[in-house]
Scaffold this active site. Structure first.
Site, PDB file in Angstrom:
ATOM      1  N   ARG A  34       0.865  -1.183   0.000  1.00 15.56           N
ATOM      2  CA  ARG A  34       0.000   0.000   0.000  1.00 15.56           C
ATOM      3  C   ARG A  34       0.898   1.228   0.000  1.00 15.56           C
ATOM      4  O   ARG A  34       2.110   1.132   0.090  1.00 15.56           O
ATOM      5  CB  ARG A  34      -1.024  -0.016   1.143  1.00 15.56           C
ATOM      6  CG  ARG A  34      -0.641  -0.654   2.421  1.00 15.56           C
ATOM      7  CD  ARG A  34       0.508   0.002   3.126  1.00 15.56           C
ATOM      8  NE  ARG A  34       0.289   1.431   3.301  1.00 15.56           N
ATOM      9  CZ  ARG A  34       1.210   2.333   3.546  1.00 15.56           C
ATOM     10  NH1 ARG A  34       2.499   1.970   3.609  1.00 15.56           N
ATOM     11  NH2 ARG A  34       0.945   3.595   3.712  1.00 15.56           N
ATOM     12  N   GLY A  35       0.242   2.416  -0.115  1.00 17.91           N
ATOM     13  CA  GLY A  35       1.009   3.652  -0.266  1.00 17.91           C
ATOM     14  C   GLY A  35       1.066   3.969  -1.755  1.00 17.91           C
ATOM     15  O   GLY A  35       1.398   3.089  -2.569  1.00 17.91           O
ATOM     16  N   ALA A  36       0.726   5.209  -2.100  1.00 15.87           N
ATOM     17  CA  ALA A  36       0.502   5.546  -3.514  1.00 15.87           C
ATOM     18  C   ALA A  36       1.668   5.172  -4.448  1.00 15.87           C
ATOM     19  O   ALA A  36       1.459   4.446  -5.441  1.00 15.87           O
ATOM     20  CB  ALA A  36       0.147   7.027  -3.636  1.00 15.87           C
TER      21      ALA A  36
ATOM     22  N   ARG B 281      -7.306  -0.334  -6.824  1.00 12.91           N
ATOM     23  CA  ARG B 281      -7.635   0.683  -5.807  1.00 12.91           C
ATOM     24  C   ARG B 281      -7.868   2.017  -6.525  1.00 12.91           C
ATOM     25  O   ARG B 281      -7.109   2.354  -7.436  1.00 12.91           O
ATOM     26  CB  ARG B 281      -6.522   0.814  -4.755  1.00 12.91           C
ATOM     27  CG  ARG B 281      -6.450  -0.393  -3.816  1.00 12.91           C
ATOM     28  CD  ARG B 281      -5.544  -0.128  -2.624  1.00 12.91           C
ATOM     29  NE  ARG B 281      -6.178   0.727  -1.639  1.00 12.91           N
ATOM     30  CZ  ARG B 281      -5.523   1.264  -0.602  1.00 12.91           C
ATOM     31  NH1 ARG B 281      -4.231   1.043  -0.447  1.00 12.91           N
ATOM     32  NH2 ARG B 281      -6.157   2.033   0.274  1.00 12.91           N
TER      33      ARG B 281
ATOM     34  N   GLN C  79      -1.528   2.155   9.967  1.00 10.71           N
ATOM     35  CA  GLN C  79      -0.269   2.313   9.224  1.00 10.71           C
ATOM     36  C   GLN C  79       0.761   3.114  10.026  1.00 10.71           C
ATOM     37  O   GLN C  79       1.956   2.912   9.883  1.00 10.71           O
ATOM     38  CB  GLN C  79      -0.515   3.024   7.885  1.00 10.71           C
ATOM     39  CG  GLN C  79      -1.287   2.215   6.856  1.00 10.71           C
ATOM     40  CD  GLN C  79      -2.759   2.523   6.902  1.00 10.71           C
ATOM     41  OE1 GLN C  79      -3.315   2.842   7.937  1.00 10.71           O
ATOM     42  NE2 GLN C  79      -3.430   2.410   5.767  1.00 10.71           N
TER      43      GLN C  79
ATOM     44  N   ASP D 105      -2.185  10.903  -1.897  1.00  9.87           N
ATOM     45  CA  ASP D 105      -2.553   9.859  -2.872  1.00  9.87           C
ATOM     46  C   ASP D 105      -2.944  10.454  -4.206  1.00  9.87           C
ATOM     47  O   ASP D 105      -2.880   9.779  -5.239  1.00  9.87           O
ATOM     48  CB  ASP D 105      -3.690   9.009  -2.324  1.00  9.87           C
ATOM     49  CG  ASP D 105      -3.171   8.110  -1.222  1.00  9.87           C
ATOM     50  OD1 ASP D 105      -3.021   8.596  -0.090  1.00  9.87           O
ATOM     51  OD2 ASP D 105      -2.856   6.946  -1.515  1.00  9.87           O
TER      52      ASP D 105
ATOM     53  N   ASN E 296      -5.446  12.377   1.001  1.00  5.23           N
ATOM     54  CA  ASN E 296      -4.525  11.504   1.746  1.00  5.23           C
ATOM     55  C   ASN E 296      -5.357  10.685   2.736  1.00  5.23           C
ATOM     56  O   ASN E 296      -6.595  10.820   2.797  1.00  5.23           O
ATOM     57  CB  ASN E 296      -3.455  12.339   2.464  1.00  5.23           C
ATOM     58  CG  ASN E 296      -2.322  11.482   3.010  1.00  5.23           C
ATOM     59  OD1 ASN E 296      -1.768  10.638   2.290  1.00  5.23           O
ATOM     60  ND2 ASN E 296      -1.974  11.656   4.272  1.00  5.23           N
ATOM     61  N   LYS E 297      -4.696   9.845   3.472  1.00  6.99           N
ATOM     62  CA  LYS E 297      -5.372   8.934   4.405  1.00  6.99           C
ATOM     63  C   LYS E 297      -6.396   9.658   5.276  1.00  6.99           C
ATOM     64  O   LYS E 297      -6.139  10.759   5.752  1.00  6.99           O
ATOM     65  CB  LYS E 297      -4.295   8.246   5.263  1.00  6.99           C
ATOM     66  CG  LYS E 297      -4.777   7.273   6.299  1.00  6.99           C
ATOM     67  CD  LYS E 297      -5.692   6.205   5.763  1.00  6.99           C
ATOM     68  CE  LYS E 297      -5.109   5.411   4.617  1.00  6.99           C
ATOM     69  NZ  LYS E 297      -6.122   4.576   3.934  1.00  6.99           N
TER      70      LYS E 297
END
Ligand code: MRU
Length: 379
Positions: A75-77, A117, A224, A265, A275-276
């Site tokens: 995960r993570g852009a 995603r 995370q 993201d 973002n998150k």
């Protein structure tokens, strides 16, 4: 086993240092979110298992790489984008036949990965970037096709690591000596090809000899911050403490946070940044307390085709991620009474007006506006 028994199970404290299977990881670290193995297999660190286990999984099928992205194994852009690029290499190995059949198989693989995603634009960016190499590969001998796609995917991975290092160098001057930095989610080596974006700024400031410390928000529901940011900063011996997401305002009010640095993201044309989930709340509180709020992201996260934050697709993840607490044995325990619904949007949008600066490898956007962002577009 009943839920009450599960919750009292001790968390296993196994050693985390499994040797990285790749002989020369492009991340430049002793661990890596994703790499392409010499025989074109994709190796992914299962981030769902951290910090208890550092376990790598090997994939040879594009569908499995897409599932690894969907299931948050990686995960993570930027890491999602790099994984997708390597997934296309796996697809090129499997594709048979003449040039049209090869291109058709690659088109199908592209669609499978693209749908994995929705919010991180780096996924579509990486797949778009591979298209010319795939077209070229179609005219090559079968044995050379995968290698041509792999060359491009590795180049993309190398460029993303270089971007993170440049972001770190440009961002470090914004970090005062002695600063306490708040970050949310994980925008580190684990979320990128290596080094990190927000944590790239942290790493570069630390490497410059500044005495800094990080407050990592735990980042409900996937944790995370608690699991990943704390893991990688502790590995680098950068002082880090984990706080609950709802504690950031308290520490800002007490003047115990000097700046906020987060990743993104997707950054829209006007500078709004997704973002998150929870990032927007930190930005509001930071503005109320005059704490600078920085977004650190590579240019691959900028989506000039997206006019404003309201057009960014926000991923809704499974209710169970929020309603249940995952346990290391693979089970979970209910946190919400049976029959009560939950909402689980995975990202939120911080308006450009709340962002002090966007730090990219192409330069720093400050003040944040569509006009200032556009100045970097042609570089
Ligand atoms: O759901 P995740 O873990 O993929 O979300 C990740 C984030 O929101 C990160 O902050 C973002 O991708 C930046 S990573 C450099």
């Amino acid at each position: 086993m009943s839920d009450s028994k599960k919750i009292h199970q001790p968390i296993p404290t196994l050693p985390t240092g499994q040797a990285h299977p790749h002989p020369e990881p492009l991340s430049g670290e002793s661990y890596s979110a994703v790499e392409l193995m010499p025989a074109y297999r994709v190796v992914i660190l299962d981030q769902r298992k951290l910090p208890q286990h550092e376990r790598y999984e090997l994939f040879a099928r594009v569908e499995d790489v897409a599932e690894a992205i969907r299931s948050m194994m990686v995960r993570g852009a930027p890491a999602i984008g790099i994984s997708a690029a390597y997934g296309m290499v796996a697809a090129a190995v499997a594709a048979r036949g003449d040039a049209p059949s090869f291109l058709e198989a690659m088109q199908k693989a592209d669609a499978v990965l693209r749908a994995a995603r929705p919010t991180a634009v780096n996924l579509a960016w990486a797949l778009d970037r591979l298209k010319p190499a795939i077209a070229e590969a179609s005219s090559l001998d079968y044995a050379m096709r995968a290698e041509r796609v792999a060359q491009e995917a590795r180049a993309l991975h190398r460029a993303e690591v270089a971007a993170c290092r440049a972001i770190g160098a440009l961002g470090a001057p914004f970090v005062p000596d002695g600063a306490t930095i708040l970050t949310h989610c994980n925008a580190g080596a684990l979320a990128t090809g290596g080094y990190g974006t927000a944590l790239g700024v942290v790493r570069a400031a630390h490497a410059a000899g500044k005495k800094i410390r990080v407050l990592a928000c735990e980042t409900r529901p996937y944790l995370q911050g608690a699991r990943l940011t704390a893991w990688e900063l502790a590995k680098d011996r950068i002082p880090v403490e984990v706080i609950g997401d709802s504690m950031a305002a308290h520490f800002m009010a007490k003047k115990q946070i000097d700046l906020v640095v987060v990743g993104a993201d997707r950054i829209a044309k006007n500078g709004d940044a997704a973002n998150k989930i929870g990032t927007y709340g930190h930005a509001c509180v930071a503005a109320a307390h005059e704490v600078p709020f920085y977004v650190a992201a590579p240019w691959s996260t900028v989506d000039l085709g997206c006019e404003a934050g309201a057009s960014i697709p926000i991923e809704e993840r499974s209710e169970r991620e929020l309603s249940h607490f995952a346990l290391p044995d693979g089970g979970d325990v209910a946190l919400v009474p049976d029959g009560v619904g939950v909402r689980n949007p995975s990202f939120d949008v911080t308006p450009a007006a709340l962002i002090t600066a966007i730090i990219t490898e192409r330069g720093v956007v400050q003040p944040v506006s569509g006009g200032e962002l556009a100045k970097l577009a042609t570089q």
